[in-house]
Design a protein around this motif. Structure first.
Motif, mmCIF file in Angstrom:
data_model
loop_
_atom_site.group_PDB
_atom_site.id
_atom_site.type_symbol
_atom_site.label_atom_id
_atom_site.label_comp_id
_atom_site.label_asym_id
_atom_site.label_seq_id
_atom_site.Cartn_x
_atom_site.Cartn_y
_atom_site.Cartn_z
ATOM 1 N N ILE A 10 0.873 -1.172 0.000
ATOM 2 C CA ILE A 10 0.000 0.000 0.000
ATOM 3 C C ILE A 10 0.913 1.225 0.000
ATOM 4 O O ILE A 10 1.731 1.388 0.914
ATOM 5 C CB ILE A 10 -0.925 0.004 1.238
ATOM 6 N N TRP A 22 -9.748 4.335 1.695
ATOM 7 C CA TRP A 22 -9.864 2.973 1.158
ATOM 8 C C TRP A 22 -8.563 2.206 1.275
ATOM 9 O O TRP A 22 -8.580 0.991 1.503
ATOM 10 C CB TRP A 22 -10.376 2.989 -0.286
ATOM 11 N N GLN A 23 -7.400 2.865 1.157
ATOM 12 C CA GLN A 23 -6.133 2.140 1.273
ATOM 13 C C GLN A 23 -5.966 1.530 2.666
ATOM 14 O O GLN A 23 -5.539 0.391 2.801
ATOM 15 C CB GLN A 23 -4.940 3.063 0.990
ATOM 16 N N ARG A 25 -8.388 0.792 4.765
ATOM 17 C CA ARG A 25 -9.392 -0.272 4.891
ATOM 18 C C ARG A 25 -8.920 -1.545 4.197
ATOM 19 O O ARG A 25 -9.069 -2.643 4.732
ATOM 20 C CB ARG A 25 -10.726 0.189 4.322
ATOM 21 N N TRP A 26 -8.355 -1.412 3.007
ATOM 22 C CA TRP A 26 -7.860 -2.585 2.294
ATOM 23 C C TRP A 26 -6.706 -3.225 3.059
ATOM 24 O O TRP A 26 -6.620 -4.441 3.167
ATOM 25 C CB TRP A 26 -7.404 -2.217 0.885
ATOM 26 N N GLN A 27 -5.811 -2.399 3.571
ATOM 27 C CA GLN A 27 -4.672 -2.919 4.331
ATOM 28 C C GLN A 27 -5.160 -3.720 5.537
ATOM 29 O O GLN A 27 -4.619 -4.783 5.844
ATOM 30 C CB GLN A 27 -3.787 -1.766 4.787
ATOM 31 N N LYS A 29 -7.948 -5.330 5.795
ATOM 32 C CA LYS A 29 -8.669 -6.537 5.371
ATOM 33 C C LYS A 29 -7.770 -7.588 4.736
ATOM 34 O O LYS A 29 -8.107 -8.775 4.752
ATOM 35 C CB LYS A 29 -9.770 -6.174 4.368
ATOM 36 N N LEU A 30 -6.685 -7.173 4.134
ATOM 37 C CA LEU A 30 -5.821 -8.097 3.404
ATOM 38 C C LEU A 30 -4.605 -8.475 4.256
ATOM 39 O O LEU A 30 -3.747 -7.632 4.533
ATOM 40 C CB LEU A 30 -5.354 -7.468 2.091
ATOM 41 N N THR A 172 -12.774 -1.986 -4.869
ATOM 42 C CA THR A 172 -12.491 -3.337 -4.382
ATOM 43 C C THR A 172 -12.769 -4.362 -5.475
ATOM 44 O O THR A 172 -11.974 -5.285 -5.690
ATOM 45 C CB THR A 172 -13.346 -3.644 -3.134
#
Length: 184
Positions: A10, A22-23, A25-27, A29-30, A172
């Motif tokens: 990220i 969003w970055q 949030r993605w970090q 979740k992944l 996403t």
């Protein structure tokens, strides 16, 4: 490629990506995602940001997938000629016009101009038609130079939490499709 088969980097832009971005949030979740942390988020120095990114890529144990936003895109593009590890792909969102003298703050221009060589891996540029930091035409121009697929995000501002893109479910879905097309 599955997310677990990659080191997902990220790469936030100027002032980092806050908790609603969003970055972030993605970090969260992944499991295979990690942030390229910069020493100074509010006063970016191109050489320092690029070196940190090169170090993080070269420390990867799996193929790298870059997820960059705004000034993170410029950082990633400048780092590419200097990395030793395999880059599986790059998801590049809202590239700013770093050579535009109207850009604020002015010191962001130190990240320009963008290298224009084609990227040696699959890449995708997501751009908005009303981004205050870069025109859609500019995004199309750099995407073309890099050999990237251009995704039209419509009128989405800077594609950040301030423009209502905290969760960004459309992003996403596009990222998941992009990841599925990559080779491990």
């Amino acid at each position: 490629m599955k997310a677990s088969e990659a080191d997902i980097l990220i790469v936030p832009g100027y002032t980092n990506s806050g908790p609603d971005h969003w970055q972030t949030r993605w970090q969260n979740k992944l499991a295979s995602a990690r942030r390229v942390e910069q020493a100074e988020w509010a006063k970016p120095v191109r050489e320092d940001w690029v070196k940190r990114m090169i170090d993080d890529i070269n420390a990867a144990t799996k193929p790298v997938v870059i997820v960059a936003h705004s000034l993170g895109v410029a950082t990633a593009i400048h780092a590419m000629p200097h990395v030793e590890k395999k880059i599986a792909g790059a998801f590049l969102v809202a590239p700013p016009e770093v050579t535009n003298p109207k850009i604020r703050p002015k010191h962001l221009m130190t990240f320009g101009p963008y290298p224009r060589e084609p990227l040696p891996f699959p890449s995708l540029v997501v751009a908005s038609r009303n981004d205050p930091f870069g025109t859609y035409e500019h995004a199309g121009d750099v995407a073309n130079a890099w050999g990237s697929m251009l995704i039209d995000a419509g009128e989405s501002g800077h594609i950040n939490s301030e423009s209502g893109h905290g969760p960004w479910p459309e992003g996403t879905m596009v990222f998941a499709q992009f990841l599925n097309r990559l080779q491990p």
